[in-house]
Write a protein that holds these residues in place. Structure first.
Motif, PDB file in Angstrom:
ATOM      1  N   ARG A  66       0.842  -1.189  -0.016  1.00 22.67           N
ATOM      2  CA  ARG A  66      -0.018  -0.025  -0.029  1.00 22.67           C
ATOM      3  C   ARG A  66       0.822   1.207  -0.024  1.00 22.67           C
ATOM      4  O   ARG A  66       0.438   2.328  -0.964  1.00 22.67           O
ATOM      5  N   GLU A  67       1.912   1.314   0.764  1.00 20.01           N
ATOM      6  CA  GLU A  67       2.865   2.349   0.911  1.00 20.01           C
ATOM      7  C   GLU A  67       3.617   2.723  -0.299  1.00 20.01           C
ATOM      8  O   GLU A  67       4.049   3.628  -0.747  1.00 20.01           O
ATOM      9  N   VAL A  68       4.082   1.243  -0.799  1.00 22.11           N
ATOM     10  CA  VAL A  68       4.835   1.385  -1.889  1.00 22.11           C
ATOM     11  C   VAL A  68       4.098   1.792  -3.316  1.00 22.11           C
ATOM     12  O   VAL A  68       4.588   2.579  -3.861  1.00 22.11           O
ATOM     13  N   GLY A  69       2.786   1.645  -3.305  1.00 21.33           N
ATOM     14  CA  GLY A  69       2.030   2.149  -4.162  1.00 21.33           C
ATOM     15  C   GLY A  69       1.786   3.625  -4.160  1.00 21.33           C
ATOM     16  O   GLY A  69       1.652   4.338  -5.004  1.00 21.33           O
ATOM     17  N   ASN A  70       1.626   4.018  -2.836  1.00 20.89           N
ATOM     18  CA  ASN A  70       1.315   5.433  -2.561  1.00 20.89           C
ATOM     19  C   ASN A  70       2.528   6.438  -3.014  1.00 20.89           C
ATOM     20  O   ASN A  70       2.612   7.238  -3.695  1.00 20.89           O
ATOM     21  N   LEU A  71       3.639   5.651  -2.570  1.00 21.60           N
ATOM     22  CA  LEU A  71       5.129   6.534  -3.253  1.00 21.60           C
ATOM     23  C   LEU A  71       5.387   6.225  -4.434  1.00 21.60           C
ATOM     24  O   LEU A  71       5.854   7.524  -5.003  1.00 21.60           O
TER      25      LEU A  71
END
Length: 574
Positions: free
Chosen positions: A200-205
């Motif tokens: 999720r955070e990988v996608g956000n970044l």
């Protein structure tokens, strides 16, 4: 005297809230909201405050909205870099409004100071958001999930049961189960702590980084782009030099030396059309056969260019954008001398390629008395002439070509040095040829026919018809990066929306009666039915490996033990 230090919780409930808060910390890399009050640290304080505001997500979204709003006038108002002629027409039609637009930079939006300022601020804001969040996320990846809170019952998803298995066996089974389900898990004290959903955070970044890539690619493309158009007759060619273009536009930092060295020739144009039905006249085949070579001494190659299937040479693309007809005419003066022989491209007016233009004879013409003059013929071309209809063509193909001509003589005005369109006729210093009835001379010519000018002024013969194709040559650096950034942004946004980051804790301790008590709890970044459902599934599997114990010590197993798959609501306990 109280021993409570400043900032410590003053009661058990506050300590438990703090404990739960620590367990749910760092589920996101979003920066914590800073106070919005006025800073009181002088210049440095103001700079820090301004930087925090600029790098906040709220300001980034505001700048993105302003950028979208700023692009609206660039789409509605004619732009100098795209069509200077329309800008001149707008200024002539709106003498009061045009100076205001000019001062605001609305005729050149994408190069204006205010649009560039929004663009740069958005760029800086995104970088300021991403860099600290990336370092924070890397730190989270290198760390381990936090230990379990003291009271798991306070978490949104919770279940418990008693088992005859040893706590160590429960921990071992929980570790194996969670790792098999791709959780990052480890034993922390008396509980197993696990976490999942880092993508999720990988996608956000990735979404934010992709925005930076797109902004950079667009800026790079605007600065170094070029776009030119060239009309080429069948049998003629084109060399990619600045002087060969009919019109040419480029970015601020583009240099003529950046043009890719190549040339091509139009061997043949093929166009076929629907002959009946509701789509009558619609192109079926629309392609140009080319021979091209790269560099000054490149080997000649053959290719076919179609609509949306350009010829790619290095960083340049050659698109087929238009097609039309060029009647071949021969003009003789009053003494029978040929003063003009060429194919004259005419511009299409409708879908049936009804075309118009001007045939201009600048030099070498003399009338019957030997007086030097200039000739012009207002021309209308109908590729499929229908009897009784002299206004437009009935079909786009060359079925019954007719060339309609209106002759003029006098001064074309080219000697004044003022540029003029080759497709338009300035009649201010021109006089029309008259027929026997003192009317404007006008006639329809079919291939091979001749119009004789009155008083021995000469003649014009329609020899035949060639076809022409218009090509657009573009050089758009960064387009591949822009496409890659757009795709990465889509996938990154999808990951940040549909993947939930969550944590699971499994505590197993021996109770006062010697029976192991198992507690499981889950916590997500936001309220979602997925966390309780997933916890219930995990608890069911773990329950099969560490089955419930009977309340009667003489009975090995009892069906009265609650089913851990039914995860109770927040704050309840089984």
């Amino acid at each position: 005297m109280s021993k409570t230090t400043a900032g410590e919780p003053t009661d058990a409930a506050a300590r438990e809230d703090l404990d739960v808060g620590v367990a749910g910390s760092q589920l996101s890399t979003a920066p914590s909201e800073s106070p919005t009050g006025v800073p009181a640290m002088g210049v440095i304080g103001w700079v820090r405050w301004f930087w925090r505001q600029l790098t906040s997500m709220r300001v980034a979204l505001l700048l993105l909205l302003l950028l979208a709003l700023g692009a609206i006038p660039g789409s509605l108002i004619p732009q100098t870099g795209t069509d200077a002629t329309k800008v001149a027409e707008f200024e002539k039609a709106h003498p009061t409004l045009a100076p205001v637009y000019d001062r605001l930079g609305l005729f050149d939006v994408y190069s204006s100071v205010w649009f560039s300022a929004i663009y740069i601020l958005l760029f800086v804001s995104l970088i300021g958001c991403i860099v600290p969040r990336t370092w924070q996320f890397v730190g989270q990846l290198r760390g381990r999930p936090p230990g379990a809170p003291k009271r798991l019952t306070r978490l949104p998803a919770y279940t418990t049961w008693r088992t005859g298995a040893e706590p160590e066996q429960v921990h071992e089974a929980a570790l194996a189960l969670l790792k098999k389900r791709r959780f990052r898990a480890h034993l922390a004290g008396d509980a197993v702590a696990a976490e999942k959903g880092y993508l999720r955070e990988v996608g956000n970044l990735a979404f934010h980084i992709a925005l930076i890539v797109m902004l950079t690619a667009f800026a790079w493309g605007q600065l170094f782009k070029m776009e030119g158009n060239k009309l080429v007759l069948e049998g003629d060619g084109f060399s990619n030099t600045l002087t060969q273009y009919d019109d040419f536009k480029s970015g601020t930092l583009f240099d003529a030396d950046d043009l890719a060295p190549f040339s091509f020739g139009l061997k043949d144009f093929t166009g076929t059309y629907e002959v009946s039905g509701p789509n009558k006249g619609t192109p079926r085949t629309y392609q140009a056969a080319l021979t091209y070579s790269e560099g000054a001494y490149g080997k000649e190659k053959k290719t076919t260019v179609k609509v949306n299937h350009p010829l790619e040479i290095g960083d340049s693309k050659v698109y087929l954008t238009a097609h039309g007809y060029a009647p071949v005419v021969t003009v003789k003066d009053g003494r029978g001398k040929v003063v003009f022989h060429d194919a004259v491209p005419l511009l299409p007016l409708d879908s049936n390629v009804t075309s118009s233009g001007v045939i201009k004879v600048y030099d070498g013409y003399r009338d019957a008395e030997g007086t030097r003059e200039q000739l012009a013929f207002q021309a209308f071309f109908l590729p499929s002439f229908a009897e009784g209809n002299e206004v437009s063509s009935a079909f786009p193909a060359l079925l019954n070509p007719v060339l309609n001509l209106e002759p003029y003589h006098g001064d074309l005005g080219v000697d004044s040095g003022i540029p003029q369109s080759v497709y338009q006729l300035d009649k201010r210093n021109m006089e029309a040829f008259k027929d026997s009835k003192d009317l404007q001379l006008r006639d329809n010519l079919r291939p091979g026919e001749t119009m004789t000018l009155p008083d021995g002024a000469g003649s014009i013969t329609y020899e035949g018809t060639k076809e022409w194709a218009n090509f657009q040559v573009t050089q758009q650096p960064g387009s591949g990066w822009a496409l890659g950034g757009a795709l990465a942004a889509i996938f990154g946004l999808a990951a940040s929306l549909f993947i939930q980051r969550r944590r699971v804790w499994v505590r197993a301790v021996r109770g006062a009666d010697g029976v192991t008590v198992v507690e499981m709890a889950g916590l997500g970044r936001s309220e979602s039915a997925k966390v309780p459902e997933e916890l219930g599934e995990l608890a069911g599997i773990l329950y099969d490996r560490a089955p419930g114990a009977s309340e009667d010590p003489d009975t090995p197993e009892s069906t009265d033990t609650p089913d851990p798959r039914a995860v109770p609501a927040e704050g309840s306990e089984k």
